[in-house]
Design a protein around this motif. Structure first.
Motif, short mmCIF file in Angstrom:
data_model
loop_
_atom_site.label_atom_id
_atom_site.label_comp_id
_atom_site.label_asym_id
_atom_site.label_seq_id
_atom_site.Cartn_x
_atom_site.Cartn_y
_atom_site.Cartn_z
N ASP A 118 6.42 12.03 31.95
CA ASP A 118 5.95 9.94 32.60
C ASP A 118 8.19 9.63 32.07
O ASP A 118 8.53 8.33 32.32
N ASP A 119 8.60 10.18 31.25
CA ASP A 119 9.89 9.60 30.54
C ASP A 119 11.04 10.97 30.44
O ASP A 119 12.17 10.24 30.42
N GLY A 120 10.53 11.59 30.27
CA GLY A 120 11.34 13.08 30.39
C GLY A 120 12.06 13.04 28.66
O GLY A 120 11.99 13.17 28.15
N VAL A 121 14.09 13.80 29.23
CA VAL A 121 14.11 14.30 27.91
C VAL A 121 14.61 12.56 27.23
O VAL A 121 15.46 11.91 27.54
N ALA A 122 14.64 12.34 25.59
CA ALA A 122 15.08 11.22 25.63
C ALA A 122 15.91 11.55 24.15
O ALA A 122 15.77 12.15 23.96
N PRO A 123 16.04 10.71 23.20
CA PRO A 123 16.98 10.87 22.16
C PRO A 123 17.00 11.39 21.74
O PRO A 123 17.34 12.81 20.89
N GLN A 124 15.41 11.82 21.36
CA GLN A 124 15.14 12.90 19.96
C GLN A 124 14.59 14.51 20.34
O GLN A 124 14.65 15.13 19.69
N THR A 125 14.59 14.04 22.28
CA THR A 125 13.80 15.66 22.46
C THR A 125 15.05 16.38 22.58
O THR A 125 15.72 17.38 21.49
N GLN A 126 16.20 16.00 22.68
CA GLN A 126 17.61 16.26 22.80
C GLN A 126 18.06 16.21 20.76
O GLN A 126 18.26 17.97 20.60
N GLU A 127 17.65 16.20 19.70
CA GLU A 127 18.03 15.80 18.04
C GLU A 127 17.19 16.78 18.03
O GLU A 127 17.50 17.60 17.51
N HIS A 128 16.02 17.35 18.69
CA HIS A 128 14.93 18.43 18.31
C HIS A 128 15.42 19.85 18.76
O HIS A 128 15.50 20.88 18.54
N VAL A 129 15.36 19.01 19.88
CA VAL A 129 16.28 21.37 20.28
C VAL A 129 16.90 21.54 20.37
O VAL A 129 17.29 22.66 19.37
#
Length: 422
Positions: A118-129
């Motif tokens: 329900d939220d998709g890629v969020a700022p921390q998703t990017q950072e963690h990847v």
């Protein structure tokens, strides 16, 4: 422990995307938490008005975390599947805890990236990847979580998959090595058993995907590298440095060298889990005693290696960095703190040698004046005090670092080559 091979698994992703609930669910489904413990957590969660958090409670068993509802430290939890014994390195999602994430992810062989449908890629998703990629995690399982919240809509799942795929390509993750699974950690869909709710998905469950991960090969053929975490004085033994062996093997009787402190001696004893052992290998957390080494001779951030192949100490080094976030621009002369293995050293960026196209890896610009958020670059770095670090092509375990400033991770990188101190 059984005789199954062992894997360290990082669970990464944005805060509130359901990492703790997923970990609780995995432990429960593999029989590593008894039913009555879950029941107890359920009652407690309901009393606090947080019904539905019971799986997360299994992980977040620190009282402070319950009150705040946030994962703070890296909790180590064990569970086993048909193929592997897993240790979960539960990496906090919260921004303040990114530093834990750096030390946590670097210990993992593989990672599960949790992205809420329900939220998709969020700022921390990017950072963690990005951190996972820079710190050498090759295989990624992407769990698209909270499918129950979006009514198990295939189109929503497809959108998230597309969004994450783009993100992976951006940081040069081989998307062929990523598998995507629609799950609900809360309801249990596609975690241990295929779900009727997602009849449009006919691939493996999360546990099957974990079973299919390649077996990590311990780096025993590289020279010994053991970054020191702490140095203790223990009565009856003397000075005991403690740390985790990243590469190589340590045997009693070996002659070792600590860098950059530049002292050495013979290994007299090695202890693991309070028992003496004759040798230790990659992944082992050990305490050891070296003849003639006193507590003030060595410190956290030193690296122990063989006297005849001592750890490198950089006068300067060239590295590839990617800037994640910086409020302005980074120019030559900038001196943030570098976190490499257990060392934290202020380092100056002496020159920005070239800007890279992060998508293709080609050189985009020679000698640029500055770099900023989103840029990848090759830079020359001068540590302000001696730092032991290795080229990532030779010893990747000691070749990566994170750059922090103003309380946040602003960049991460890997060492290309080292100009050793004389």
């Amino acid at each position: 422990m059984s005789d199954k091979p062992h894997q360290n698994l990082a669970i990464i992703g944005h805060v509130d995307h359901g990492k703790s609930t997923l970990v609780g669910r995995l432990l429960y489904e593999t029989g590593n938490i008894p039913e009555h413990v879950i029941e107890q957590h359920r009652e407690e969660a309901e009393e606090k008005g947080k019904g539905g958090f019971e799986f997360a409670y299994v992980m977040d068993n620190l009282a402070e975390e319950r009150e705040r509802g946030v994962t703070i430290d890296i909790a180590h939890q064990e569970f086993d599947t048909d193929e592997y014994d897993f240790t979960i390195v539960d990496t906090p999602g919260h921004r303040d805890f990114v530093k834990n994430m750096i030390t946590g992810a670097s210990q993992a062989d593989h990672a599960v990236l949790v992205v809420a449908a329900d939220d998709g890629v969020a700022p921390q998703t990017q950072e963690h990847v990005f951190l996972a990629r820079t710190l050498g995690i090759d295989e990624l399982i992407v769990a698209v979580n909270k499918m129950d919240v979006v009514d198990y809509e295939e189109s929503t799942y497809d959108e998230v998959v597309e969004e994450v795929t783009q993100l992976l390509k951006q940081v040069q993750f081989n998307t062929d090595d990523a598998s995507f699974i629609p799950i609900s950690a809360f309801e249990g869909d596609n975690v241990a058993e295929s779900s009727d709710e997602t009849d449009w998905y006919d691939d493996e469950t999360l546990l099957e995907a974990l079973n299919d991960l390649p077996e990590p090969q311990p780096p025993t053929d590289a020279p010994l590298r053991l970054p020191i975490q702490d140095v203790y004085t223990i009565s009856g033994i003397g000075t005991v440095p403690v740390g985790r062996i990243e590469t190589g093997v340590m045997n009693i009787g070996d002659t070792v060298s600590f860098q950059p402190s530049d002292v050495g001696g013979e290994v007299k004893t090695i202890e693991m889990h309070h028992e003496e052992v004759p040798k230790a290998e990659p992944g082992d957390n050990v305490g050891f005693n070296v003849r003639g080494i006193g507590k003030d001779d060595i410190r956290r951030g030193d690296v122990c290696g063989p006297a005849d192949e001592p750890p490198s100490v950089a006068e300067t080094f060239q590295a590839q960095v990617v800037v994640m976030q910086h409020p302005s621009v980074i120019t030559a002369g900038y001196t943030p703190v570098f976190h490499a293995h257990t060392a934290q050293v202020a380092c100056t960026i002496e020159s920005i040698d070239k800007k890279m196209d992060p998508a293709s890896g080609e050189v985009a610009e020679e000698d640029p004046d500055f770099i900023q958020s989103g840029d990848a670059a090759v830079v020359t770095i001068r540590p302000q005090k001696p730092l032991s670090i290795e080229p990532s092509s030779e010893i990747p375990e000691l070749g990566s670092f994170a750059i922090r400033d103003m309380g946040q991770t602003i960049a991460a990188g890997k060492v290309l080559e080292i100009n050793e101190r004389e």
